[in-house]
Design an enzyme around this catalytic site. Structure first.
Site, PDB file in Angstrom:
ATOM      1  N   GLU A 181      -1.001  -8.747   5.750  1.00  0.00           N
ATOM      2  CA  GLU A 181      -0.931  -8.293   6.923  1.00  0.00           C
ATOM      3  C   GLU A 181      -1.814  -8.460   8.197  1.00  0.00           C
ATOM      4  OE1 GLU A 181      -0.458  -5.794   4.687  1.00  0.00           O
ATOM      5  OE2 GLU A 181      -0.902  -4.376   6.710  1.00  0.00           O
ATOM      6  N   HIS A 193      -3.397  -5.023   1.342  1.00  0.00           N
ATOM      7  CA  HIS A 193      -2.565  -5.453   3.369  1.00  0.00           C
ATOM      8  C   HIS A 193      -2.939  -7.147   3.427  1.00  0.00           C
ATOM      9  CE1 HIS A 193      -1.859  -0.759   4.738  1.00  0.00           C
ATOM     10  NE2 HIS A 193      -2.679  -1.268   3.690  1.00  0.00           N
ATOM     11  N   CYS A 213       0.991  -0.664  -0.132  1.00  0.00           N
ATOM     12  CA  CYS A 213       0.255   0.348  -0.209  1.00  0.00           C
ATOM     13  C   CYS A 213       0.780   1.048  -0.017  1.00  0.00           C
ATOM     14  CB  CYS A 213      -1.428  -0.311   1.229  1.00  0.00           C
ATOM     15  SG  CYS A 213      -2.432   0.962   0.488  1.00  0.00           S
TER      16      CYS A 213
HETATM   17  N1  GLN Z   1      -3.361   6.312   1.057  1.00  0.00           N
HETATM   18  C1  GLN Z   1      -2.482   6.308   1.738  1.00  0.00           C
HETATM   19  C2  GLN Z   1      -1.203   7.034   1.332  1.00  0.00           C
HETATM   20  O1  GLN Z   1      -1.562   7.305  -0.112  1.00  0.00           O
HETATM   21  C3  GLN Z   1      -1.447   4.647   1.823  1.00  0.00           C
HETATM   22  C4  GLN Z   1      -2.790   4.292   2.464  1.00  0.00           C
HETATM   23  C5  GLN Z   1      -2.410   2.998   3.244  1.00  0.00           C
HETATM   24  O2  GLN Z   1      -0.973   2.454   3.030  1.00  0.00           O
HETATM   25  N2  GLN Z   1      -3.202   1.607   3.289  1.00  0.00           N
HETATM   26  O3  GLN Z   1       0.403   6.350   2.119  1.00  0.00           O
END
Ligand code: GLN
Length: 203
Positions: free
Chosen positions: A183, A181, A85
């Site tokens: 995890e 994610h 992410c």
């Molecule tokens: N929207 C977040 C970002 O731009 C990422 C979101 C996440 O890691 N769950 O960093």
């Protein structure tokens, strides 16, 4: 134990985000894991995980703690890194909808759009087929939280999974990134894949 059979040691960048969950997932996947907050803690690692969280914060704190340059240098040297992410965003060579001053570690020849799915729906889950993990016939439950998607990949980037035509899991050499994610689900097959990448890189 001989050095070859010893578990590979993987760091989890611990400036912000889901650090504990990644440490636990890596240990279930057969690695030794430890948080990394200072440059010296990168020594002796066989790989690094960049967790989800907020990429602008991870970027800013990594620079303040002097981790930005050492991590860039490791990536340039072929060191294995997995980004989830916000961590995927930090592995992109180019980002869209980033903060004006936001920098990434780079490494994967791709363009990633921040909060891309979030323009439609903040968070969602999906079952994905990931041929790269063990028992690929069993789908991976992917949790997306204000997730980025990949808008462009270079010729050396392998797309491992996509949602509605947008890549959400990619690999380039020893670098692995997912928009989601893994995890938080208790299914550690993505972490196992990364542990395998780290073990082969060490061998
Ligand atoms: N929207 C977040 C970002 O731009 C990422 C979101 C996440 O890691 N769950 O960093």
């Amino acid at each position: 134990m001989s050095p070859d059979s010893a578990a590979v040691v993987i760091g989890v960048l611990a400036v912000q985000g889901d650090v504990r969950e990644h440490v636990a997932a890596l240990e279930s996947a057969g690695a030794q894991a430890r948080p990394v907050r200072r440059p010296g803690e990168l020594d002796g690692l066989g790989g690094l995980v960049i967790p989800g969280g907020e990429s602008t914060t991870i970027d800013r704190l990594s620079r303040i703690f002097g981790l930005h340059e050492p991590i860039r240098a490791l990536i340039a040297d072929g060191f294995p890194v997995y980004g989830s992410c916000a961590g995927m965003i930090q592995l992109a060579e180019e980002i869209l909808d980033g903060h004006r001053e936001q920098q990434t570690f780079g490494g994967i020849d791709m363009t990633v759009r921040r909060n891309a799915f979030g323009r439609q729906v903040d968070s969602f889950e999906a079952d994905l087929r990931l041929d790269a993990v063990s028992a690929p016939d069993r789908p991976v439950r992917a949790v997306f939280i204000r997730a980025p998607w990949v808008e462009r990949v270079g010729p050396d980037v392998e797309i491992l999974a996509a949602v509605e035509g947008h890549p959400v899991a990619v690999r380039q050499g020893n670098l692995l990134a997912t928009s989601f994610h893994p995890e938080v689900t208790g299914d550690h097959r993505v972490h196992e894949l990364f542990v395998r990448i780290c073990s082969s890189a060490r061998a």
